[in-house]
Design a protein around this motif. Structure first.
Motif, PDB file in Angstrom:
ATOM      1  N   UNK A 104      16.402 -54.379 -13.590  1.00  0.00           N
ATOM      2  CA  UNK A 104      15.726 -55.615 -13.156  1.00  0.00           C
ATOM      3  C   UNK A 104      15.430 -56.545 -14.426  1.00  0.00           C
ATOM      4  N   UNK A 105      14.958 -55.696 -15.625  1.00  0.00           N
ATOM      5  CA  UNK A 105      14.742 -56.245 -16.830  1.00  0.00           C
ATOM      6  C   UNK A 105      15.729 -56.789 -17.726  1.00  0.00           C
ATOM      7  N   UNK A 106      16.835 -56.310 -17.502  1.00  0.00           N
ATOM      8  CA  UNK A 106      18.356 -56.562 -17.967  1.00  0.00           C
ATOM      9  C   UNK A 106      18.554 -57.828 -17.194  1.00  0.00           C
ATOM     10  N   UNK A 107      18.449 -57.895 -15.911  1.00  0.00           N
ATOM     11  CA  UNK A 107      18.762 -58.921 -15.279  1.00  0.00           C
ATOM     12  C   UNK A 107      17.868 -60.322 -15.343  1.00  0.00           C
ATOM     13  N   UNK A 108      16.947 -60.114 -16.187  1.00  0.00           N
ATOM     14  CA  UNK A 108      15.959 -61.117 -16.438  1.00  0.00           C
ATOM     15  C   UNK A 108      14.882 -61.709 -15.295  1.00  0.00           C
ATOM     16  N   UNK A 109      14.894 -60.627 -14.170  1.00  0.00           N
ATOM     17  CA  UNK A 109      14.199 -61.212 -13.048  1.00  0.00           C
ATOM     18  C   UNK A 109      12.615 -60.643 -13.102  1.00  0.00           C
ATOM     19  N   UNK A 110      12.287 -60.018 -13.783  1.00  0.00           N
ATOM     20  CA  UNK A 110      10.895 -59.358 -13.818  1.00  0.00           C
ATOM     21  C   UNK A 110      10.021 -59.856 -15.538  1.00  0.00           C
ATOM     22  N   UNK A 111       8.822 -60.571 -15.434  1.00  0.00           N
ATOM     23  CA  UNK A 111       8.333 -60.779 -16.474  1.00  0.00           C
ATOM     24  C   UNK A 111       7.806 -59.536 -17.464  1.00  0.00           C
ATOM     25  N   UNK A 112       7.551 -58.453 -16.491  1.00  0.00           N
ATOM     26  CA  UNK A 112       6.710 -57.036 -16.974  1.00  0.00           C
ATOM     27  C   UNK A 112       7.346 -55.971 -16.019  1.00  0.00           C
ATOM     28  N   UNK A 113       7.237 -54.745 -16.565  1.00  0.00           N
ATOM     29  CA  UNK A 113       7.597 -53.758 -15.821  1.00  0.00           C
ATOM     30  C   UNK A 113       6.656 -53.481 -14.772  1.00  0.00           C
ATOM     31  N   UNK A 114       5.623 -53.571 -15.035  1.00  0.00           N
ATOM     32  CA  UNK A 114       4.400 -53.455 -13.927  1.00  0.00           C
ATOM     33  C   UNK A 114       4.898 -54.405 -12.743  1.00  0.00           C
ATOM     34  N   UNK A 115       5.140 -55.831 -12.962  1.00  0.00           N
ATOM     35  CA  UNK A 115       5.535 -56.613 -12.015  1.00  0.00           C
ATOM     36  C   UNK A 115       6.772 -56.058 -11.341  1.00  0.00           C
ATOM     37  N   UNK A 116       7.711 -55.562 -11.911  1.00  0.00           N
ATOM     38  CA  UNK A 116       8.845 -54.949 -11.153  1.00  0.00           C
ATOM     39  C   UNK A 116       8.548 -53.766 -10.396  1.00  0.00           C
ATOM     40  N   UNK A 117       7.530 -52.962 -10.828  1.00  0.00           N
ATOM     41  CA  UNK A 117       7.102 -51.680 -10.183  1.00  0.00           C
ATOM     42  C   UNK A 117       6.604 -52.157  -8.781  1.00  0.00           C
ATOM     43  N   UNK A 118       5.653 -53.219  -8.718  1.00  0.00           N
ATOM     44  CA  UNK A 118       5.039 -53.831  -7.588  1.00  0.00           C
ATOM     45  C   UNK A 118       6.059 -54.028  -6.478  1.00  0.00           C
ATOM     46  N   UNK A 119       7.138 -54.983  -7.184  1.00  0.00           N
ATOM     47  CA  UNK A 119       8.104 -55.720  -6.278  1.00  0.00           C
ATOM     48  C   UNK A 119       9.118 -54.491  -5.533  1.00  0.00           C
ATOM     49  N   UNK A 120       9.388 -53.401  -6.185  1.00  0.00           N
ATOM     50  CA  UNK A 120      10.079 -52.326  -5.775  1.00  0.00           C
ATOM     51  C   UNK A 120       9.466 -51.694  -4.603  1.00  0.00           C
ATOM     52  N   UNK A 121       8.178 -51.444  -4.900  1.00  0.00           N
ATOM     53  CA  UNK A 121       7.108 -50.579  -4.014  1.00  0.00           C
ATOM     54  C   UNK A 121       6.799 -51.229  -2.707  1.00  0.00           C
ATOM     55  N   UNK A 122       6.607 -52.850  -2.882  1.00  0.00           N
ATOM     56  CA  UNK A 122       6.446 -53.497  -1.852  1.00  0.00           C
ATOM     57  C   UNK A 122       7.909 -53.843  -0.988  1.00  0.00           C
TER      58      UNK A 122
END
Length: 408
Positions: free
Chosen positions: A348-366
């Motif tokens: 997700x980070x490589x794709x430029x879809x998340x500002x932070x890893x914590x935001x990515x974690x929230x998106x995945x878990x939800x």
């Protein structure tokens, strides 16, 4: 022919007028030369400018003559209107390069043959000005007390307003005066944040020439909640395909709120108002048809029919759960970086879809992330080269954001 004033009013453009009845009569009785200024502070126009371009196009279609004024001189000062800080000081060369790019956009919507429209740069008369003469000739007509009541200055007083920017109103007023003298310009248009500057110009013409000229401002493009439209994850929604791809541009309008469809159709397309109202009245899933029309029409005007069709096909494929398409925004991923595999958060980070890893974690878990149509809910999920069918994966974030990650 119908009065263009009524057309602009019906479509929701007009916000304020200096003399409404006089303006309406003027536009009905004669071919009026008017102007709108565009300061080339960036190397592309954005969707906020498009409202002004549409106004020029409507006016020209009804027999009036637009002056598209490039602010090569005023950009060297910077307009404080709608700003909380001072604009970046730019070189003359950079300003000229940006202005040339603006001209290419104008030419898509306006006819310049036989003087039906004019493009001029205010650097022509502002840069050679003698400061002492300008103060005596123009500055003498301005009251500092009155200028300080203007919203564009009041909002800056607490944080600090430079004397450089304080001059901007005088320069914009001088533009109106100069265009009136050289081209018989009788009206200045602009966004609602330009009201004080437009009034200052009309007043300067009255004081120096004794003539009455007029001003009109237009609504800013906002959502039904009053939030300014045209912002994306990357920033502004640009008209240059190098800065906002035709697909991203199309998707923005395909995803507008249901309550904003009719307003956007009225302001950003030339569809007849009967059709605009019909499309705007659609409800439930049917409103998506109206959004497709909006997205296609606006994209076709800015980027051409071919790019609009490509974007529409790619969008339909994605909404239908389709697979890889060349028009989907993509990011290259070197095979060396993929290595033996990458976890979803890194992907997700490589794709430029998340500002932070914590935001990515929230998106995945939800449950807000899908890869090639499969929901990913475990942050430890690893993707290897075998998962990149035909060398790519499509990542879906939420309901509306897609990104293609391609191995290179």
């Amino acid at each position: 022919m119908e009065n263009v004033f009524d057309v602009l009013k019906e479509r929701g453009f007009i916000e304020q007028c200096t003399h409404e009845e006089e303006i309406k009569k003027l536009l009905a009785d004669e071919s009026v030369t008017f102007y709108i200024g565009f300061d080339p502070t960036a190397d592309s126009l954005h969707i906020g400018h498009f409202i002004q371009i549409m106004v020029m196009a409507h006016m020209q279609r009804h027999g009036h003559r637009p002056i598209a004024l490039i602010g090569g001189g005023t950009t060297m000062i910077g307009d404080p209107s709608g700003r909380t800080d001072m604009r970046q000081v730019m070189t003359r060369e950079r300003i000229a390069e940006n202005g040339e790019k603006f001209k290419k956009i104008f030419e898509k919507f306006l006819t310049f043959e036989d003087d039906k429209a004019i493009m001029v740069d205010n650097a022509e008369w502002l840069l050679p000005l003698n400061y002492i003469n300008f103060l005596r000739d123009v500055g003498a007509h301005f009251s500092v007390n009155r200028m300080l009541t203007a919203e564009c200055y009041k909002s800056r007083m607490e944080k600090g307003l430079t004397f450089l920017e304080f001059n901007y109103m005088l320069l914009q007023a001088y533009d109106f005066y100069t265009l009136h003298k050289k081209y018989g310009c009788k009206m200045e248009f602009g966004g609602n944040d330009q009201w004080s500057n437009i009034i200052a110009g009309a007043e300067l013409v009255r004081r120096k020439d004794g003539d009455t000229v007029y001003g009109m401002t237009f609504s800013l493009l906002t959502t039904s909640e009053g939030i300014k439209m045209g912002k994306t994850a990357k920033g502004a929604l640009w008209l240059d395909p190098e800065k906002t791809s035709p697909y991203e541009f199309y998707q923005y309008w395909r995803n507008v709120g249901d309550a904003d469809v009719e307003k956007c159709l009225a302001l950003l397309t030339f569809l007849p108002m009967e059709e605009v109202r019909r499309l705007g009245a659609l409800e439930g899933a049917e409103i998506n048809k109206a959004k497709e029309v909006l997205a296609y029409e606006v994209t076709a005007m800015i980027h051409g029919e071919e790019e609009a069709k490509k974007a529409q096909e790619a969008s339909r494929a994605l909404f239908a759960g389709g697979s890889q398409d060349a028009e989907i925004p993509s990011v290259d991923l070197p095979r060396a970086e993929l290595g033996e595999g990458l976890e979803i958060l890194t992907l997700l980070d490589k794709a430029g879809l998340i500002p932070t890893r914590s935001e990515g974690r929230r998106l995945v878990q939800q449950g807000g992330i899908e890869v090639d149509g499969v929901k990913v809910t475990d942050i430890k999920t690893v993707f290897t080269e075998a998962d990149f069918k035909d060398g790519a994966v499509i990542i879906k974030k939420g309901k509306k954001t897609y990104k293609q990650l391609k191995l290179v």
